[in-house]
Design an enzyme around this catalytic site. Structure first.
Site, PDB file in Angstrom:
ATOM      1  CD  GLU A   3      -7.841 -17.948 -70.677  1.00 51.82           C
ATOM      2  OE1 GLU A   3      -7.350 -17.356 -69.439  1.00 51.82           O
ATOM      3  OE2 GLU A   3      -8.174 -17.070 -71.550  1.00 51.82           O
ATOM      4  CG  HIS A  62      -9.771 -14.772 -69.342  1.00 49.14           C
ATOM      5  ND1 HIS A  62      -8.727 -15.419 -68.493  1.00 49.14           N
ATOM      6  CD2 HIS A  62     -10.187 -13.712 -68.457  1.00 49.14           C
ATOM      7  CE1 HIS A  62      -8.524 -14.677 -67.801  1.00 49.14           C
ATOM      8  NE2 HIS A  62      -9.348 -13.508 -67.379  1.00 49.14           N
ATOM      9  CB  CYS A 109      -6.916 -11.559 -68.210  1.00 52.39           C
ATOM     10  SG  CYS A 109      -7.718 -10.935 -66.981  1.00 52.39           S
TER      11      CYS A 109
END
Length: 227
Positions: A174, A172, A94
């Protein structure tokens, strides 16, 4: 293999105690791939001494824009260029995707088409991957060494590879669904349109391909091939 996390921001205060900060999210994402980690909060001006202090560097997400006049951004760009020149592998997520592009000669803007939030699908090297996004800024001009390997209709330059030196992605991997739900509640509500937030929440139960992207990131660190 030691991975240095260059933490470029903080996750929201309201969800960090339960769902973690970037220093916890990336090790969790890459768990099982044989890495050790050290986090440097570069947003707070905590920088490594040398690009060789880790075997690879992961540049995190952030609420900040790569184009903002903030104290940590010029030294971060210098560090990225130094690591790139020293052939220490870089991965960006990002904001990390954007600041690597900017440091290496690309352009990042606040995208006039608005926000991409929640579960999105991307064509990554011919494979359809579902990943969570939360961004308005985009890379709109590629650096000279960059090649697009991931895209969708909203974000043309969603994943970039720079030969064997760097690999970066706009979404993302994560962020699990619980984290996106937290962002929707504490960041999105009142800021983005109610119908957008309703769509984000409707997609929360759907599966994602975070593990597949984590495997791509791990392979890039180890073999310099994002596949």
């Amino acid at each position: 293999m030691k991975i240095g996390i260059l933490q470029c921001g903080h996750t929201p205060d309201a969800i960090r105690p339960v769902l973690g900060g970037y220093g916890q999210l990336y090790p969790a994402m890459l768990d099982g791939h044989g890495f050790t980690f050290q986090t440097f909060s570069v947003v707070d001006m905590d920088f490594p001494d040398n690009v060789n202090d880790a075997d690879g560097w992961l540049v995190s997400g952030s609420k900040h824009g790569a184009y903002e006049d903030l104290p940590f951004i010029p030294p971060l760009e210098d560090f990225i260029r130094a690591a790139y020149a020293a052939d220490v592998p870089l991965v960006g997520v990002c904001f990390g995707h954007q600041i690597i592009a900017k440091a290496l000669g690309g352009e990042v803007v606040k995208f006039p088409g608005g926000w991409s939030v929640g579960r999105q699908t991307y064509d990554v090297q011919g494979e359809t991957l579902a990943l969570n996004a939360w961004h308005q800024d985009q890379v709109v001009t590629l650096p000279p060494d960059a090649q697009v390997i991931g895209t969708n209709d909203f974000c043309q330059n969603a994943a970039l590879v720079y030969g064997r030196k760097a690999f970066s992605i706009q979404p993302h991997p994560e962020f699990q669904s619980a984290f996106v739900e937290g962002l929707a509640t504490h960041v999105g509500d009142g800021k983005l349109a109610p119908e957008v937030m309703a769509e984000v929440r409707a997609k929360l139960p759907l599966p994602n391909d975070n593990a597949r992207m984590a495997a791509m990131i791990a392979r890039f660190f180890k073999e310099r091939i994002p596949a």
